[in-house]
Every structure is written in structure tokens, then in C-alpha cells.
Design a protein around this motif. Structure first.
Motif, short mmCIF file in Angstrom:
data_model
loop_
_atom_site.label_atom_id
_atom_site.label_comp_id
_atom_site.label_asym_id
_atom_site.label_seq_id
_atom_site.Cartn_x
_atom_site.Cartn_y
_atom_site.Cartn_z
N TYR A 179 32.81 72.34 -39.57
CA TYR A 179 33.59 73.53 -39.22
C TYR A 179 32.78 74.79 -39.45
O TYR A 179 32.87 75.75 -38.67
N THR A 194 29.92 75.22 -36.50
CA THR A 194 30.24 75.13 -35.08
C THR A 194 31.07 76.32 -34.64
O THR A 194 31.41 77.20 -35.44
N ASP A 195 31.44 76.36 -33.35
CA ASP A 195 32.26 77.44 -32.82
C ASP A 195 33.56 76.89 -32.25
O ASP A 195 33.79 75.68 -32.24
N ASP A 228 34.72 76.66 -29.20
CA ASP A 228 34.66 75.79 -28.03
C ASP A 228 34.29 74.36 -28.38
O ASP A 228 34.82 73.41 -27.78
N LEU A 229 33.40 74.18 -29.35
CA LEU A 229 33.06 72.82 -29.77
C LEU A 229 34.26 72.15 -30.43
O LEU A 229 34.50 70.96 -30.23
N ARG A 241 37.40 72.79 -29.69
CA ARG A 241 38.29 72.42 -28.58
C ARG A 241 37.80 71.13 -27.93
O ARG A 241 38.60 70.25 -27.59
N LEU A 242 36.49 71.03 -27.74
CA LEU A 242 35.93 69.83 -27.13
C LEU A 242 36.19 68.61 -27.99
O LEU A 242 36.56 67.53 -27.47
N LEU A 243 36.02 68.74 -29.31
CA LEU A 243 36.26 67.62 -30.22
C LEU A 243 37.72 67.20 -30.20
O LEU A 243 38.04 66.01 -30.12
N ALA A 290 36.98 74.29 -23.04
CA ALA A 290 35.74 74.32 -23.81
C ALA A 290 34.52 74.39 -22.91
O ALA A 290 33.54 75.08 -23.20
#
Length: 251
Positions: free
Chosen positions: A93, A96-97, A99-100, A102-104, A249
Motif C-alpha cells: 500500500y 503503490t498508487d 490505479d494499481l 483499483r487493478l488489484l 485503472a
């Protein structure tokens, strides 16, 4: 900033009730759909921080109906394995940002649906023998990590618990106990990382009655409602929200 407007409550109230039903009656497997739904209108960190205290309220409400019906050896393995998984999630956490995240969250949502489809289609068979203790520790570590980054610890824990041939109630009680402990463990790094705000606290206060309502409904649904119908609804929600989060994302 969490804006407590009509759109927020239109999504948050059913999402929180759904989380309560899932955790209260169906082993927490799809409770994380609530965080996926909220991540459609909030920053992922805000959605996770908003849901954690509500999930902890649901944990407390569902502990008593299933008290001492759990498999303590299995719960202990998952909890011990889950603690380093929580630590790994906290590290990610910070590195990362949004968008990552959201992707996860989106990928975990779709992965859960695909895993279920593979099982129901016979592509993945149930375990013929019980998985060993080390597998419980690994499952706990994965559950701790996915729980931290998306409140989605249920599926990896379920993979291990289903191999132990527990009864439906033992499975549910063990899941409740495991995530009661892991959610307490998550609260500390969530607070340290500054994920909680006055806005999330106020939203928690307003949504707490709906969390309790969902838990109450879930405990009763455990004995009455068709699991097939409940999970079909859950898979549709996870597919839609997961796809939207991945799209956001990437774009």
C-alpha cells in the motif's frame, strides 16, 4: 474526501448489508464485493478504510451465534499465516498508487468469479485429501495479503478450509473467527497509514445499523437461504465491479 451524498448512500447501504449477509451466513467469501462497489465512487484507500470498521462490527455480531463451533486448529493456522500477509499488504500500500489498487481489487474480483466457474465446470476438482498444516499457513498468508488490499481474504482461506471437510457450520464459524482476528490486525496499519479520516468515521457511524442488519440477516440466511441464489447475485456484482475497476485503472 468522502462525500456523504445521495449517490454514496445509494451504493453504500446495499453494499454494507450485502457484506453483513455474506460474513454472517456464507463464510465471508464475497463480502469484499462491498469494497469493490465503493471503489467505484471512492478512492480505493478510502473504500477500504470505510469498510474495515463496518466489517469489524459484523465480526462481533456474528461471533456469538457461532461461538465455539469453529475448528480451532484450522483457524490458528490461518491466523498465524495471515499476520505476515497483512504486513506484506501494508508494505504494498505504501509503495503503490490508486490505479494499481483499483487493478488489484478488480483482478481479485474477476479471479474469484473465474475460480468458481472453473470449480462448477469441473476444471478444478475438490481436494480428495486434507491439505497439510503448511498449506494452511500459506493460505493464511495469501488471505492476509488479499484481505489488506481488497478485503478479499475469504477465497484463499476457503480453498484450505474446504479441503478439511468441515461441516457448513464449522466452516462458517472458523471463517468468522479467522477474519475477526485478521481484521483487528489490519486496523493497526490502516490507522498508522492515515487511511481513517473524520469523514470515514462519520460514514461508519451512519452505516453501522445497516452492517448489523446485514449480519442479522446473514445468520438467519445461513439456515434458510439457498447458497446458489446468493452466490449467483454475488458473482454478477463482482464481474461488473471488477471489470469497471480494471477499466478505470487502465484508462
Amino acid at each position: 474526501m468522502v462525500e456523504l451524498n445521495f449517490m454514496f448512500f445509494a451504493l453504500a447501504i446495499p453494499a454494507v448489508i450485502f457484506a453483513g449477509i455474506s460474513k454472517g451466513g456464507f463464510g465471508s467469501g464475497v463480502a469484499f464485493a462491498s469494497a469493490s462497489i465503493l471503489a467505484l465512487i471512492l478512492e480505493p484507500g478510502q473504500a477500504l478504510a470505510l469498510m474495515l470498521p463496518l466489517l469489524m462490527i459484523i465480526d462481533l455480531a456474528t461471533l456469538r451465534p457461532f461461538w465455539n463451533r469453529w475448528s480451532w486448529p484450522d483457524a490458528r493456522l490461518l491466523i498465524l499465516g495471515g499476520l505476515p500477509g497483512v504486513a506484506a499488504g501494508a508494505w504494498l500500500y505504501t509503495a503503490t498508487d490508486a490505479d494499481l489498487l483499483r487493478l488489484l481489487i478488480g483482478a481479485i474480483s474477476l479471479g474469484f468469479v473465474l475460480w468458481h466457474l472453473a470449480q462448477s465446470s469441473g476444471w478444478i476438482r475438490s481436494f480428495a485429501t486434507r491439505l497439510p498444516a503448511w498449506a494452511g499457513l500459506i493460505a493464511g498468508a495469501v488471505a492476509g495479503f488479499t484481505s489488506f488490499v481488497s478485503h478479499a481474504g475469504g477465497p484463499p482461506a476457503a480453498v484450505y478450509l474446504l479441503s478439511q471437510k468441515l461441516s457448513k457450520t464449522e466452516f462458517q464459524a472458523t471463517t468468522v473467527l479467522t477474519f475477526w482476528a485478521l481484521n483487528i490486525a489490519k486496523f493497526i496499519p490502516y490507522a498508522w497509514l492515515g487511511m481513517f479520516t473524520l469523514q470515514t468515521a462519520w460514514a461508519n457511524l451512519l452505516l453501522a445499523p445497516f452492517a448489523l442488519l446485514g449480519a442479522w440477516l446473514g445468520v438467519r440466511a445461513h439456515w434458510m437461504l439457498s447458497e446458489r441464489l446468493f452466490f449467483r447475485i454475488a458473482y454478477i456484482l463482482l464481474t461488473l465491479t471488477g471489470t469497471k475497476l480494471i477499466w478505470d485503472a487502465l484508462t
